[in-house]
Design a protein around this motif. Structure first.
Motif, PDB file in Angstrom:
ATOM      1  N   MET A 103       0.842  -1.185   0.000  1.00 34.86           N
ATOM      2  CA  MET A 103       0.000   0.000   0.000  1.00 34.86           C
ATOM      3  C   MET A 103       0.881   1.240   0.000  1.00 34.86           C
ATOM      4  SD  MET A 103      -3.176  -1.001  -0.035  1.00 34.86           S
ATOM      5  CE  MET A 103      -4.045   0.447   0.433  1.00 34.86           C
ATOM      6  N   MET A 104       0.374   2.252  -0.621  1.00 35.83           N
ATOM      7  CA  MET A 104       1.080   3.516  -0.654  1.00 35.83           C
ATOM      8  C   MET A 104       0.744   4.311   0.609  1.00 35.83           C
ATOM      9  SD  MET A 104       1.848   2.276  -3.371  1.00 35.83           S
ATOM     10  CE  MET A 104       0.726   1.545  -4.496  1.00 35.83           C
ATOM     11  N   SER A 105       1.731   5.013   1.097  1.00 39.53           N
ATOM     12  CA  SER A 105       1.514   5.843   2.280  1.00 39.53           C
ATOM     13  C   SER A 105       0.840   7.152   1.867  1.00 39.53           C
ATOM     14  CB  SER A 105       2.846   6.141   2.965  1.00 39.53           C
ATOM     15  OG  SER A 105       3.637   6.992   2.151  1.00 39.53           O
ATOM     16  N   ASP A 106       0.326   7.847   2.850  1.00 34.19           N
ATOM     17  CA  ASP A 106      -0.238   9.173   2.578  1.00 34.19           C
ATOM     18  C   ASP A 106       0.829  10.089   1.999  1.00 34.19           C
ATOM     19  OD1 ASP A 106      -2.723   8.391   3.505  1.00 34.19           O
ATOM     20  OD2 ASP A 106      -2.414   9.211   5.522  1.00 34.19           O
ATOM     21  N   GLU A 107       2.056   9.949   2.501  1.00 39.66           N
ATOM     22  CA  GLU A 107       3.167  10.763   1.985  1.00 39.66           C
ATOM     23  C   GLU A 107       3.427  10.452   0.517  1.00 39.66           C
ATOM     24  OE1 GLU A 107       7.953  11.341   2.714  1.00 39.66           O
ATOM     25  OE2 GLU A 107       6.729  10.518   4.342  1.00 39.66           O
ATOM     26  N   ASP A 108       3.400   9.177   0.158  1.00 40.22           N
ATOM     27  CA  ASP A 108       3.577   8.781  -1.247  1.00 40.22           C
ATOM     28  C   ASP A 108       2.496   9.406  -2.123  1.00 40.22           C
ATOM     29  OD1 ASP A 108       5.768   7.118  -0.706  1.00 40.22           O
ATOM     30  OD2 ASP A 108       4.500   5.342  -0.468  1.00 40.22           O
ATOM     31  N   MET A 109       1.266   9.357  -1.647  1.00 38.12           N
ATOM     32  CA  MET A 109       0.157   9.896  -2.424  1.00 38.12           C
ATOM     33  C   MET A 109       0.270  11.412  -2.571  1.00 38.12           C
ATOM     34  SD  MET A 109      -1.240   7.229  -3.453  1.00 38.12           S
ATOM     35  CE  MET A 109      -2.606   7.947  -4.323  1.00 38.12           C
ATOM     36  N   GLU A 110       0.733  12.083  -1.546  1.00 43.06           N
ATOM     37  CA  GLU A 110       0.926  13.536  -1.631  1.00 43.06           C
ATOM     38  C   GLU A 110       2.014  13.879  -2.648  1.00 43.06           C
ATOM     39  OE1 GLU A 110      -0.960  15.988  -0.411  1.00 43.06           O
ATOM     40  OE2 GLU A 110      -2.265  14.393   0.346  1.00 43.06           O
ATOM     41  N   LYS A 111       3.101  13.107  -2.634  1.00 46.74           N
ATOM     42  CA  LYS A 111       4.167  13.324  -3.623  1.00 46.74           C
ATOM     43  C   LYS A 111       3.630  13.102  -5.036  1.00 46.74           C
ATOM     44  CE  LYS A 111       8.081  12.020  -0.723  1.00 46.74           C
ATOM     45  NZ  LYS A 111       9.114  10.997  -0.496  1.00 46.74           N
ATOM     46  N   LEU A 112       2.814  12.078  -5.197  1.00 46.76           N
ATOM     47  CA  LEU A 112       2.230  11.799  -6.511  1.00 46.76           C
ATOM     48  C   LEU A 112       1.326  12.948  -6.947  1.00 46.76           C
ATOM     49  CD1 LEU A 112       2.003   9.709  -8.797  1.00 46.76           C
ATOM     50  CD2 LEU A 112       0.036   8.759  -7.580  1.00 46.76           C
ATOM     51  N   LYS A 113       0.495  13.443  -6.044  1.00 50.95           N
ATOM     52  CA  LYS A 113      -0.388  14.568  -6.363  1.00 50.95           C
ATOM     53  C   LYS A 113       0.396  15.803  -6.792  1.00 50.95           C
ATOM     54  CE  LYS A 113      -4.146  13.669  -3.130  1.00 50.95           C
ATOM     55  NZ  LYS A 113      -4.847  14.209  -1.953  1.00 50.95           N
ATOM     56  N   ALA A 114       1.558  16.004  -6.188  1.00 50.40           N
ATOM     57  CA  ALA A 114       2.359  17.197  -6.467  1.00 50.40           C
ATOM     58  C   ALA A 114       3.192  17.068  -7.743  1.00 50.40           C
ATOM     59  CB  ALA A 114       3.284  17.493  -5.283  1.00 50.40           C
ATOM     60  N   SER A 115       3.316  15.880  -8.263  1.00 43.76           N
ATOM     61  CA  SER A 115       4.158  15.684  -9.445  1.00 43.76           C
ATOM     62  C   SER A 115       3.375  15.960 -10.727  1.00 43.76           C
ATOM     63  CB  SER A 115       4.736  14.273  -9.448  1.00 43.76           C
ATOM     64  OG  SER A 115       3.712  13.331  -9.590  1.00 43.76           O
ATOM     65  N   LYS A 116       4.124  16.192 -11.785  1.00 46.10           N
ATOM     66  CA  LYS A 116       3.539  16.494 -13.101  1.00 46.10           C
ATOM     67  C   LYS A 116       4.315  15.766 -14.192  1.00 46.10           C
ATOM     68  CE  LYS A 116       0.847  20.010 -11.707  1.00 46.10           C
ATOM     69  NZ  LYS A 116      -0.109  19.475 -10.801  1.00 46.10           N
ATOM     70  N   GLY A 117       3.667  15.570 -15.304  1.00 45.28           N
ATOM     71  CA  GLY A 117       4.324  15.052 -16.504  1.00 45.28           C
ATOM     72  C   GLY A 117       5.003  13.717 -16.314  1.00 45.28           C
TER      73      GLY A 117
END
Length: 74
Positions: free
Chosen positions: A1-15
């Motif tokens: 499972m992905m952590s909340d931190e992982d998901m936040e990093k994913l949300k902040a990334s682009k391209g």
């Protein structure tokens, strides 16, 4: 499972960064599913669950291969 931190990093990334992160997270997620299914195949008692586990190993392993090819192109 992905952590909340992982998901936040994913949300902040682009391209391409997003594409790489997403694909790698999915590889890790699918590998976890394969491990659980292999454990069920080895230690499970219910024939239906063991058959489902066999299907999970096949399908998730194929998806890991596809995702790794995508990662290699990014």
């Amino acid at each position: 499972m992905m952590s909340d931190e992982d998901m936040e990093k994913l949300k902040a990334s682009k391209g391409t960064e997003f594409d790489r992160m997403f694909a790698q997270m999915m590889v890790d997620h699918h590998k976890g599913a394969v491990e659980m299914a292999q454990d069920e195949q080895k230690n499970g008692r219910n024939a239906t669950a063991k058959k489902l586990a066999e299907d999970v190993v096949k399908t998730q392993s194929a998806e890991v291969e596809q995702l790794q090819k995508i990662l290699a192109r990014l």
